[in-house]
Scaffold this active site. Sequence first.
Site, mmCIF file in Angstrom:
data_model
loop_
_atom_site.group_PDB
_atom_site.id
_atom_site.type_symbol
_atom_site.label_atom_id
_atom_site.label_comp_id
_atom_site.label_asym_id
_atom_site.label_seq_id
_atom_site.Cartn_x
_atom_site.Cartn_y
_atom_site.Cartn_z
ATOM 1 N N HIS A 29 0.841 -1.211 0.000
ATOM 2 C CA HIS A 29 0.000 0.000 0.000
ATOM 3 C C HIS A 29 0.877 1.263 0.000
ATOM 4 O O HIS A 29 2.048 1.208 0.405
ATOM 5 C CB HIS A 29 -0.843 0.052 1.283
ATOM 6 C CG HIS A 29 -1.932 -0.962 1.379
ATOM 7 N ND1 HIS A 29 -2.164 -1.702 2.517
ATOM 8 C CD2 HIS A 29 -2.883 -1.335 0.487
ATOM 9 C CE1 HIS A 29 -3.207 -2.502 2.318
ATOM 10 N NE2 HIS A 29 -3.654 -2.311 1.105
ATOM 11 N N CYS A 46 -3.151 0.276 10.147
ATOM 12 C CA CYS A 46 -4.201 -0.673 9.741
ATOM 13 C C CYS A 46 -4.981 -1.244 10.915
ATOM 14 O O CYS A 46 -6.030 -1.842 10.756
ATOM 15 C CB CYS A 46 -3.618 -1.802 8.915
ATOM 16 S SG CYS A 46 -2.674 -2.951 9.891
HETATM 17 C C1 CIR Z 1 -3.438 -7.921 3.460
HETATM 18 O O1 CIR Z 1 -2.557 -8.327 2.702
HETATM 19 O O2 CIR Z 1 -4.489 -7.429 3.045
HETATM 20 C C2 CIR Z 1 -3.226 -8.033 4.957
HETATM 21 N N1 CIR Z 1 -2.480 -9.204 5.238
HETATM 22 C C3 CIR Z 1 -2.511 -6.819 5.505
HETATM 23 C C4 CIR Z 1 -3.301 -5.559 5.333
HETATM 24 C C5 CIR Z 1 -2.630 -4.411 5.977
HETATM 25 N N2 CIR Z 1 -3.386 -3.216 5.796
HETATM 26 C C6 CIR Z 1 -2.935 -1.996 6.046
HETATM 27 O O3 CIR Z 1 -1.805 -1.815 6.443
HETATM 28 N N3 CIR Z 1 -3.766 -0.989 5.822
#
Ligand code: CIR
Length: 284
Positions: free
Chosen positions: A176, A273
Amino acid sequence: MAATESEDVEKLFTFDAAVMREIPDSLKEQALRSKDLGEVDLDKAREHQAHFKRVMSDHLKLDLTVLPADENLPDCCFVEDCAVVVAGKALITRPGDPSRQPEVTLIKRILGGGLGQEIVEMTEKGATLDGGDVLFTGKEFFVGLSSRTNQKGANSLANAFPNYPVSGVKVSGHLHLKSMMSMAGPGIIAVGSSDHAQKAIRQIKKVSNFDYMTVTLPDDAAANCVYINKTLLHCSEDEFPESYKVFAEKFPKTTRVPIPNNELFKVDGALTCKSLLICKKPKV
Ligand code: CIR
C-alpha cells in the site's frame, strides 16, 4: 499555514472513538502476505493488539469498539482497509483482494449504527480501494494506485469527499501507499528512504496542492505511524532502532508512544491498519 487554518487541520486529526477487531486464529496460516517473513506468533500478536487497545482507550481516552474476530476472514483485524472516515462521513471500501471484501459488512453496520457516521458506498463497477492506500493530509487525499486500489477506486473516493482534491500515486515495491509513508503531524509526512518510497514522495510533491514537510525514516515500515490527538504513535526502539532515533530527534516536543508490531508486520500489517479513527462529533 495561517493559525486558524492549521487549527482546522489539527481538528481533522482529533478523534473521540475508534474501531478495532480481534485477531482470528486463521490469520497465522491464511492471512495474505507479500513475502515470507516467518511464522506469526499469535500470542505475541494478540499481546501487541492488547497493548494498542490500552493506548487507544486508557492513554488517548477514545471510546473503543472492539469487534469479534471472524475465523472465515483471516485478515479481518486490519480494519483500516474497510473504510475511509473523515469528519463524520465513512466511505465503505471494496478491498482489492476478494477474500477481504466480506469484511466491510460488519464495519458498515458499526460505523453507520452506534458511531453515527454518514455511510457512502462504492457503486462504480470494478472499483477497488484499500484504506491502506489512502493518505489524508487534512487538506487533500493521495491515493496509492497499487495491486489493491485502482483508478476507479480513487474516483469513488473523490466522489465521496468532493471538498478535497484527490491525486493518484503509483505504488511500487509495497502493498500500500501507507506501507512507506503516513502523516506524522499536520503538514508533516513521514516517509521511508527506499527507492520505492522516495519515488512515491516525489510524485506527491509534483501533484500536491499544498506544501508539506517531510521526515525521512531509514526504514519504510517505520514511516507508517499514527498522529492522533496531538500524540504520535510510532515504531518501537527494539524493532527499528535507527528510525526510533529519528522520531525522538525530529519530534522532541510531541507526546510519542512506541507501539510494538513485529508479529502482524509478517503479514503486511502496519500501525495505521489496526484501527479506524472516528470523530462522533466533528467540529470541521
Ligand atoms: C493484506 O494483505 O491485506 C493483509 N495481510 C494486511 C493488510 C494491511 N493493511 C494496512 O496496512 N492498511
